[in-house]
Design a protein around this motif. Structure first.
Motif, PDB file in Angstrom:
ATOM      1  N   LEU A  63       0.899  -1.110  -0.023  1.00  0.00           N
ATOM      2  CA  LEU A  63      -0.023  -0.035   0.042  1.00  0.00           C
ATOM      3  C   LEU A  63       0.680   1.326  -0.017  1.00  0.00           C
ATOM      4  O   LEU A  63       0.578   2.254  -0.635  1.00  0.00           O
ATOM      5  CB  LEU A  63      -0.871  -0.039   1.373  1.00  0.00           C
ATOM      6  N   GLY A  64       1.909   1.224   0.769  1.00  0.00           N
ATOM      7  CA  GLY A  64       2.855   2.407   0.845  1.00  0.00           C
ATOM      8  C   GLY A  64       3.589   2.685  -0.480  1.00  0.00           C
ATOM      9  O   GLY A  64       3.589   3.692  -0.953  1.00  0.00           O
ATOM     10  N   CYS A  65       3.895   1.396  -0.996  1.00  0.00           N
ATOM     11  CA  CYS A  65       4.626   1.695  -2.504  1.00  0.00           C
ATOM     12  C   CYS A  65       3.771   2.090  -3.516  1.00  0.00           C
ATOM     13  O   CYS A  65       4.133   3.058  -4.291  1.00  0.00           O
ATOM     14  CB  CYS A  65       5.212   0.393  -2.935  1.00  0.00           C
ATOM     15  N   LEU A  66       2.458   1.713  -3.533  1.00  0.00           N
ATOM     16  CA  LEU A  66       1.563   2.320  -4.494  1.00  0.00           C
ATOM     17  C   LEU A  66       1.052   3.836  -4.311  1.00  0.00           C
ATOM     18  O   LEU A  66       0.982   4.459  -5.284  1.00  0.00           O
ATOM     19  CB  LEU A  66       0.133   1.421  -4.273  1.00  0.00           C
ATOM     20  N   ALA A  67       1.272   4.323  -3.132  1.00  0.00           N
ATOM     21  CA  ALA A  67       1.054   5.605  -2.890  1.00  0.00           C
ATOM     22  C   ALA A  67       2.157   6.620  -3.267  1.00  0.00           C
ATOM     23  O   ALA A  67       1.996   7.549  -3.929  1.00  0.00           O
ATOM     24  CB  ALA A  67       0.580   5.854  -1.289  1.00  0.00           C
ATOM     25  N   VAL A  68       3.322   6.078  -2.936  1.00  0.00           N
ATOM     26  CA  VAL A  68       4.731   6.607  -3.689  1.00  0.00           C
ATOM     27  C   VAL A  68       4.654   6.692  -5.064  1.00  0.00           C
ATOM     28  O   VAL A  68       4.943   7.814  -5.390  1.00  0.00           O
ATOM     29  CB  VAL A  68       5.901   6.068  -3.115  1.00  0.00           C
ATOM     30  N   MET A  69       4.285   5.571  -5.741  1.00  0.00           N
ATOM     31  CA  MET A  69       4.217   5.639  -7.364  1.00  0.00           C
ATOM     32  C   MET A  69       3.241   6.601  -7.649  1.00  0.00           C
ATOM     33  O   MET A  69       3.578   7.478  -8.739  1.00  0.00           O
ATOM     34  CB  MET A  69       3.791   4.254  -7.646  1.00  0.00           C
ATOM     35  N   ALA A  70       2.102   6.678  -7.255  1.00  0.00           N
ATOM     36  CA  ALA A  70       1.243   7.473  -7.554  1.00  0.00           C
ATOM     37  C   ALA A  70       1.703   9.045  -7.607  1.00  0.00           C
ATOM     38  O   ALA A  70       1.485  10.011  -8.356  1.00  0.00           O
ATOM     39  CB  ALA A  70       0.112   7.439  -6.829  1.00  0.00           C
ATOM     40  N   VAL A  71       2.208   9.417  -6.359  1.00  0.00           N
ATOM     41  CA  VAL A  71       2.659  10.733  -6.327  1.00  0.00           C
ATOM     42  C   VAL A  71       4.097  10.830  -7.220  1.00  0.00           C
ATOM     43  O   VAL A  71       3.964  12.059  -7.811  1.00  0.00           O
ATOM     44  CB  VAL A  71       3.267  11.014  -4.845  1.00  0.00           C
ATOM     45  N   GLY A  72       4.725   9.978  -7.293  1.00  0.00           N
ATOM     46  CA  GLY A  72       6.064  10.213  -8.017  1.00  0.00           C
ATOM     47  C   GLY A  72       5.792  10.380  -9.482  1.00  0.00           C
ATOM     48  O   GLY A  72       5.985  11.389 -10.341  1.00  0.00           O
ATOM     49  N   MET A  73       4.741   9.781 -10.174  1.00  0.00           N
ATOM     50  CA  MET A  73       4.109   9.942 -11.564  1.00  0.00           C
ATOM     51  C   MET A  73       3.504  11.098 -11.749  1.00  0.00           C
ATOM     52  O   MET A  73       3.804  11.851 -12.961  1.00  0.00           O
ATOM     53  CB  MET A  73       3.062   8.716 -11.915  1.00  0.00           C
ATOM     54  N   PHE A  74       2.765  11.906 -10.844  1.00  0.00           N
ATOM     55  CA  PHE A  74       2.154  13.082 -10.811  1.00  0.00           C
ATOM     56  C   PHE A  74       3.191  14.153 -10.826  1.00  0.00           C
ATOM     57  O   PHE A  74       3.125  15.077 -11.669  1.00  0.00           O
ATOM     58  CB  PHE A  74       1.108  13.130  -9.758  1.00  0.00           C
ATOM     59  N   LEU A  75       4.147  14.064 -10.017  1.00  0.00           N
ATOM     60  CA  LEU A  75       5.037  15.012 -10.216  1.00  0.00           C
ATOM     61  C   LEU A  75       6.067  15.105 -11.369  1.00  0.00           C
ATOM     62  O   LEU A  75       6.291  16.135 -11.768  1.00  0.00           O
ATOM     63  CB  LEU A  75       5.867  15.033  -8.891  1.00  0.00           C
TER      64      LEU A  75
END
Length: 441
Positions: free
Chosen positions: A87-99
């Protein structure tokens, strides 16, 4: 009965199938998120006027993050559990792609890709362990292979979308926005349908472990356990040092070198194909379609080795795939410079190279025991993924030095020969073949 034995022996329930399917979907998003920079690379190079050597460094940033994430976060998954890490990795990936979609220069984009890579690396090692531990013995190797094959499926679907976006808008930033949206959409599904692994709970024994195990067993429609299985006489503590203890050191080193060398060849295809095709005079959308063909080959190669492993021994399948991947990549610079030929050789190179990569995952989940499964898998993937960073940078340096495509492709393809030799050495070291046809761990 030990609940792990019940999972091994009985047909897979709906929840088990859902867990495997969801992990495949997570890896599909991984595949698109990793290759988003490849689809965007021609537009980035044109907008910011950067040379091949600089572009090669940018292309490697999330791969460096993936290496660190696999080692550090894979070990964390053995310590605190698979579910919270995923779950934590999924959140990090989403933020990284948006930025990444809002990056205004090489430094900013490199930083966002590094962060995204951390999440992707942790996801790969954690989902591999999760799939292995929710699969029965009969389907374990196949499911582990299908999980990794999700990476190629995501690259194919995402590649088609990216090519259409580039053709219609010409905006490379739109590729990252699509990846951010797809990654975010999976968060509520993971929250609802991804329980903690029983293997992980038994290995870690947190407070209330028996109640937690029984809650998962009820969801699996299995009888509750009266007590936890007795811990092993010599408990394995999840740490990097444990991977180099007696009995684990030689397999860890051999598998790490093999993965490093094979993944170096794999990412040469994945990262440089669009740029090479554009430099031949073709449009970015056409270059994206050639990369899609390479990933269709990757997906078919993964499926082929997974299905074949149900009937044949895994070791000769994987070694043979590695040898053929060298031949295919070496031929990458020899075919006529026509889209049809380039697409065909890219598909063949993807087929055999990814069959070699994916075929290693069932080996990893079998070699390492449950307390070290995510740590061992994460270490091999993480350190081995140094090859994914070295590959694009080495190819960029060779191109910048004036080397012809055939020289670069042969040099990068030689990694597959090194990988094959490491697996043969592992077979000799263990004194038996790697992996039975039935796919037990």
């Amino acid at each position: 009965m030990d609940p792990r034995e019940a999972i091994d022996r009985r047909p897979m329930s709906r929840l088990q199938i859902a867990v495997v399917a969801l992990c495949i979907a997570l890896n599909a998003v991984d595949g698109f998120d990793v290759l988003a920079i490849s689809f965007a690379a021609p537009g980035i190079a044109a907008e910011w006027s950067i040379d091949r050597a600089t572009l090669g460094a940018v292309l490697s940033m999330e791969l460096l993050g993936m290496a660190a994430g696999s080692v550090l976060i894979g070990n964390l998954a053995d310590r605190i559990g698979r579910r919270p890490v995923i779950l934590g990795c999924l959140a990090v990936m989403a933020v990284g792609m948006f930025l990444a979609a809002w990056a205004d220069g090489v430094a900013t984009l490199s930083a966002t890709r590094l962060v995204t890579g951390l999440g992707i690396g942790g996801m790969l090692s954690s989902t591999s362990a999760m799939v292995a531990e929710f699969s029965n013995a009969r389907r374990r190797s196949l499911n582990v292979v299908l999980n990794i094959a999700g990476y190629s499926a995501g690259a194919i679907v995402g590649g088609v979308i990216a090519a259409a976006l580039l053709e219609r808008t010409g905006q490379w930033r739109s590729v990252f926005l699509v990846g951010a949206a797809a990654t975010t959409a999976l968060l509520p599904l993971a929250l609802l349908f991804l329980p903690e692994s029983i293997d992980s709970q038994i290995a870690r024994r947190p407070d209330g472990a028996l109640d937690k195990v029984n809650r998962t067993l009820r969801r699996l429609r299995l009888p509750p356990a009266q007590r936890l299985p007795a811990p092993p006489a010599r408990a394995e503590r999840p740490s990097i040092l444990a991977l180099f203890s007696s009995g684990h050191a030689a397999p860890t080193v051999l598998l790490t070198v093999a993965y490093f060398a094979q993944i170096m060849a794999f990412y040469f295809i994945q990262k440089w194909t669009p740029k090479v095709i554009v430099d031949m005079g073709f449009e970015a959308a056409s270059a994206g379609r050639v990369l899609v063909c390479a990933n269709i080959g990757c997906l078919l190669g993964a499926l082929a080795v997974g299905l074949a492993s149900q009937r044949f021994r895994l070791q000769p399948l994987v070694v043979g795939s590695m040898l053929l991947s060298f031949a295919a990549i070496a031929g990458y610079g020899l075919v006529p410079r026509e889209l049809g030929w380039l697409a065909a050789v890219a598909a063949l190179a993807g087929f055999f190279t990814n069959a070699g990569v994916v075929g290693m995952y069932p080996v990893l989940v079998r070699v390492f025991p449950a307390p070290l499964r995510a740590s061992g898998t994460g270490f091999v993937i993480g350190v081995g993924r140094g090859g994914s960073a070295v590959g694009p940078m080495l190819a960029g340096a060779l191109f910048a030095g004036g080397s012809a495509l055939v020289v670069v492709s042969t040099t990068m393809g030689a990694g597959a020969l090194v990988a094959a030799s490491m697996l043969l050495a592992l077979q000799r070291q263990r004194g038996r073949r790697i992996g039975p046809a039935a796919g037990s761990t």
